[in-house]
Each structure stands twice: as C-alpha cells, then as structure tokens.
Write a protein that holds these residues in place. Structure first.
Motif, PDB file in Angstrom:
ATOM      1  N   GLY A  13       0.792  -1.226   0.000  1.00 56.77           N
ATOM      2  CA  GLY A  13       0.000   0.000   0.000  1.00 56.77           C
ATOM      3  C   GLY A  13       0.820   1.268   0.000  1.00 56.77           C
ATOM      4  O   GLY A  13       0.505   2.225  -0.723  1.00 56.77           O
ATOM      5  N   SER A  14       1.885   1.305   0.783  1.00 55.38           N
ATOM      6  CA  SER A  14       2.715   2.509   0.847  1.00 55.38           C
ATOM      7  C   SER A  14       3.403   2.771  -0.484  1.00 55.38           C
ATOM      8  O   SER A  14       3.559   3.926  -0.906  1.00 55.38           O
ATOM      9  N   LYS A  15       3.795   1.697  -1.166  1.00 55.68           N
ATOM     10  CA  LYS A  15       4.453   1.849  -2.473  1.00 55.68           C
ATOM     11  C   LYS A  15       3.458   2.291  -3.543  1.00 55.68           C
ATOM     12  O   LYS A  15       3.769   3.138  -4.388  1.00 55.68           O
ATOM     13  N   VAL A  16       2.259   1.715  -3.526  1.00 51.30           N
ATOM     14  CA  VAL A  16       1.231   2.118  -4.487  1.00 51.30           C
ATOM     15  C   VAL A  16       0.865   3.584  -4.271  1.00 51.30           C
ATOM     16  O   VAL A  16       0.721   4.360  -5.230  1.00 51.30           O
ATOM     17  N   SER A  17       0.714   3.958  -3.016  1.00 52.20           N
ATOM     18  CA  SER A  17       0.379   5.336  -2.675  1.00 52.20           C
ATOM     19  C   SER A  17       1.405   6.308  -3.243  1.00 52.20           C
ATOM     20  O   SER A  17       1.049   7.331  -3.855  1.00 52.20           O
ATOM     21  N   GLN A  18       2.672   5.989  -3.099  1.00 50.71           N
ATOM     22  CA  GLN A  18       3.735   6.859  -3.594  1.00 50.71           C
ATOM     23  C   GLN A  18       3.697   6.967  -5.118  1.00 50.71           C
ATOM     24  O   GLN A  18       3.859   8.053  -5.683  1.00 50.71           O
ATOM     25  N   GLU A  19       3.461   5.835  -5.790  1.00 54.44           N
ATOM     26  CA  GLU A  19       3.426   5.844  -7.256  1.00 54.44           C
ATOM     27  C   GLU A  19       2.280   6.708  -7.769  1.00 54.44           C
ATOM     28  O   GLU A  19       2.447   7.481  -8.726  1.00 54.44           O
ATOM     29  N   LEU A  20       1.122   6.576  -7.172  1.00 54.98           N
ATOM     30  CA  LEU A  20      -0.029   7.340  -7.629  1.00 54.98           C
ATOM     31  C   LEU A  20       0.129   8.829  -7.310  1.00 54.98           C
ATOM     32  O   LEU A  20      -0.255   9.690  -8.110  1.00 54.98           O
ATOM     33  N   GLN A  21       0.708   9.122  -6.172  1.00 60.21           N
ATOM     34  CA  GLN A  21       0.963  10.517  -5.824  1.00 60.21           C
ATOM     35  C   GLN A  21       1.981  11.126  -6.783  1.00 60.21           C
ATOM     36  O   GLN A  21       1.825  12.284  -7.214  1.00 60.21           O
ATOM     37  N   PHE A 157       7.510 -22.432  -8.301  1.00 57.36           N
ATOM     38  CA  PHE A 157       7.513 -21.172  -7.551  1.00 57.36           C
ATOM     39  C   PHE A 157       7.911 -20.054  -8.512  1.00 57.36           C
ATOM     40  O   PHE A 157       8.790 -20.229  -9.359  1.00 57.36           O
ATOM     41  N   GLN A 158       7.270 -18.910  -8.401  1.00 55.71           N
ATOM     42  CA  GLN A 158       7.557 -17.791  -9.308  1.00 55.71           C
ATOM     43  C   GLN A 158       7.334 -16.468  -8.577  1.00 55.71           C
ATOM     44  O   GLN A 158       6.459 -15.683  -8.927  1.00 55.71           O
ATOM     45  N   PRO A 159       8.130 -16.188  -7.557  1.00 59.17           N
ATOM     46  CA  PRO A 159       7.903 -14.999  -6.731  1.00 59.17           C
ATOM     47  C   PRO A 159       8.144 -13.695  -7.481  1.00 59.17           C
ATOM     48  O   PRO A 159       8.820 -13.656  -8.504  1.00 59.17           O
ATOM     49  N   ILE A 160       7.585 -12.628  -6.934  1.00 59.38           N
ATOM     50  CA  ILE A 160       7.654 -11.306  -7.543  1.00 59.38           C
ATOM     51  C   ILE A 160       8.072 -10.279  -6.487  1.00 59.38           C
ATOM     52  O   ILE A 160       7.704 -10.400  -5.321  1.00 59.38           O
ATOM     53  N   ALA A 161       8.833  -9.290  -6.897  1.00 63.61           N
ATOM     54  CA  ALA A 161       9.260  -8.243  -5.979  1.00 63.61           C
ATOM     55  C   ALA A 161       8.078  -7.368  -5.575  1.00 63.61           C
ATOM     56  O   ALA A 161       7.224  -7.029  -6.405  1.00 63.61           O
ATOM     57  N   ALA A 162       8.027  -6.979  -4.311  1.00 63.59           N
ATOM     58  CA  ALA A 162       6.928  -6.142  -3.826  1.00 63.59           C
ATOM     59  C   ALA A 162       6.830  -4.841  -4.604  1.00 63.59           C
ATOM     60  O   ALA A 162       5.727  -4.344  -4.868  1.00 63.59           O
ATOM     61  N   ALA A 163       7.968  -4.285  -4.996  1.00 62.02           N
ATOM     62  CA  ALA A 163       7.951  -3.035  -5.768  1.00 62.02           C
ATOM     63  C   ALA A 163       7.265  -3.233  -7.113  1.00 62.02           C
ATOM     64  O   ALA A 163       6.561  -2.340  -7.597  1.00 62.02           O
ATOM     65  N   ASP A 164       7.464  -4.402  -7.711  1.00 57.57           N
ATOM     66  CA  ASP A 164       6.803  -4.688  -8.991  1.00 57.57           C
ATOM     67  C   ASP A 164       5.306  -4.907  -8.809  1.00 57.57           C
ATOM     68  O   ASP A 164       4.501  -4.524  -9.673  1.00 57.57           O
ATOM     69  N   ALA A 166       3.492  -3.405  -6.592  1.00 63.32           N
ATOM     70  CA  ALA A 166       2.945  -2.059  -6.428  1.00 63.32           C
ATOM     71  C   ALA A 166       2.830  -1.329  -7.766  1.00 63.32           C
ATOM     72  O   ALA A 166       1.818  -0.667  -8.041  1.00 63.32           O
ATOM     73  N   SER A 167       3.837  -1.452  -8.613  1.00 63.31           N
ATOM     74  CA  SER A 167       3.811  -0.780  -9.913  1.00 63.31           C
ATOM     75  C   SER A 167       2.679  -1.307 -10.791  1.00 63.31           C
ATOM     76  O   SER A 167       1.985  -0.537 -11.467  1.00 63.31           O
ATOM     77  N   LEU A 168       2.484  -2.619 -10.762  1.00 65.84           N
ATOM     78  CA  LEU A 168       1.419  -3.213 -11.564  1.00 65.84           C
ATOM     79  C   LEU A 168       0.045  -2.815 -11.039  1.00 65.84           C
ATOM     80  O   LEU A 168      -0.869  -2.507 -11.822  1.00 65.84           O
ATOM     81  N   ILE A 184      -0.390 -11.921 -11.674  1.00 66.99           N
ATOM     82  CA  ILE A 184       0.918 -11.285 -11.814  1.00 66.99           C
ATOM     83  C   ILE A 184       1.954 -12.175 -11.139  1.00 66.99           C
ATOM     84  O   ILE A 184       1.661 -12.876 -10.168  1.00 66.99           O
ATOM     85  N   ALA A 185       3.178 -12.164 -11.674  1.00 64.10           N
ATOM     86  CA  ALA A 185       4.233 -13.040 -11.151  1.00 64.10           C
ATOM     87  C   ALA A 185       5.589 -12.445 -11.488  1.00 64.10           C
ATOM     88  O   ALA A 185       5.701 -11.507 -12.292  1.00 64.10           O
TER      89      ALA A 185
END
Length: 251
Positions: A13-21, A157-164, A166-168, A184-185
C-alpha cells in the motif's frame, strides 16, 4: 482522480500510494491510525466520499483459520457496502495466485471469500492475484529450517518483488475495470527449494537446502503448480537475483 487505499501504510500500500501521488493523483492511504477501520466500519463512508477507485490491499495480522476468515469476511462486507453507497467506479483487490486450488488452507479460503464478495457486489472490479513476494523467501526458508537443514519442496515457484507488485497495481488502478481475475508473477520460475538455496548463498548462510517432492507449502499439501499462474500473467521486471543483489544484506 482520487484513490482510496485500504491498507495504505503496508508493504504494498505505501508503495502504491507513492506511485499514484508521483503521477499527480489524490491518494488517501487508509489505516486504523488514521481513523479508518474496515473491520468496525469507522470512517469508511467519509473516506469513500468522492473516491474514484478503491484499492483493497488490507491484510490480516493472523493466519489462524477462524480469525482470518472473520477478518476478510467482515472487512470485505464493510468495504463493499461503503463502495456501493459511494457509487465507486473501480474496486481493486490484491489476492493470491492459486488460492482457489488451495482451499485446504484457511488463509486461502478467506482470500477466496474476499474475492467472491467483490465479484458479486455489482461494483466494477479488478482482482489481481499475485504470486508470493521475493520478500517472503527468507521467512519461508526460516519456517522450513530444522537445525542447519532447510527442508523444502520442489513445488513450482515464481515470486515477484513487492515493488513490482505495487507498480502493476498502480497501473491497473489507472485503467478501466477488467471485471475478471488478473495474475501477476515474477520473471523467474523454478522449484521453491532453489529460491531458498539462492537466498542462502547470497547471504553467506551455511544452512543446507534438502529438496523433497512432498508438495507441501507451509505444512499444507498443495498441487504442484498451485503457486504459479496457470496461464498468461503480467510479469514484474525484477529477477530474484537482482532483488537479492539489492536486498540480501538487509535480511
């Protein structure tokens, strides 16, 4: 546009918030500390007022079967009620890839209830199912450790970075509702045991990974490919090795 992020101060949430702002939008990052509570309903009507898109990124503090079910059932019902009252144009939910295949796990069952509540609400929606995060691999490794040995399955297993993630999610929030489920993966797919081995080597940890074919994920049996997308998926840009280079020293 105005975006309301439920769970707006969390990892995603904090990362998504920053991207949208950063994109010039108005964002209300909701949390209990800001007087907005999805469980009690406190502050929801005021928060939803004038909102164009709501992003449900809330998570439970417990993984125990009954409490986690109560959490997601109650939160989803309250959020949908407030969303319908405010005539929200787009409701986004962050969920988990394969949760419908792992209904023997209480948390997955609760996430499915969350999804279904939104799908049946009549509100235009997008359900974003993500694979596990890169950030979870150290914890997964710790859970599977017995002495100096890490016992992990060869589950896909196909993990994804939290930053990615948030961007998606920020990207989908700016698009029209899909009214379906989107997976998403991360860009790398291999056995779960191999990700743990890569992590241990990156942090110079002397524990040894012993692979098995038990198809067990955190003490629960799951299908071999339940944790990865079954079909097409949006992929993050950060490989696990890139994430390790940037984050291994922090773990």
């Amino acid at each position: 546009m105005k975006f309301l992020i439920i769970g707006g101060t969390g990892l995603i949430g904090s990362k998504v918030s920053q991207e949208l702002q950063n994109a010039g939008h108005t964002v209300l990052a909701a949390s209990t500390s800001s007087g907005i509570n999805a469980i009690t309903g406190e502050g929801l009507d005021a928060a939803f007022d004038g909102t164009d898109v709501v992003l449900d990124l809330i998570n439970s503090a417990t993984f125990e079967d009954e409490p986690v079910m109560d959490f997601f059932r109650t939160a989803s019902a309250n959020l949908v009620r407030a969303g319908k009252k405010a005539d929200i144009g787009h409701y986004i939910v962050l969920s988990i890839v394969g949760n419908d295949l792992m209904q023997n796990i209480g948390y997955m069952k609760a996430k499915k209830v969350q999804e279904d509540t939104v799908k049946l609400s009549g509100i235009p929606y997008t359900i974003v199912r993500s694979t596990q995060f890169h950030e979870f691999v150290p914890t997964l490794t710790s859970i599977a450790t017995q002495g100096t040995v890490v016992h992990l399955s060869t589950l896909d297993f196909q993990p994804i970075a939290a930053a990615d993630v948030a961007s998606l999610i920020a990207r989908f929030a700016l698009e029209e509702p899909a009214n379906t489920i989107i997976d998403i993966a991360g860009p790398d797919r291999k056995g779960m045991d191999l990700f743990a081995d890569d992590y241990l080597k990156a942090v110079n940890d002397q524990r040894t990974v012993i692979a098995n074919n038990d198809r067990v994920y955190i003490a629960a049996p799951v299908p071999q490919s339940a944790l990865v997308p079954a079909g097409e998926a949006y992929t993050g840009k950060t490989s696990f090795s890139q994430w390790l280079d940037s984050n291994a020293a922090k773990n």
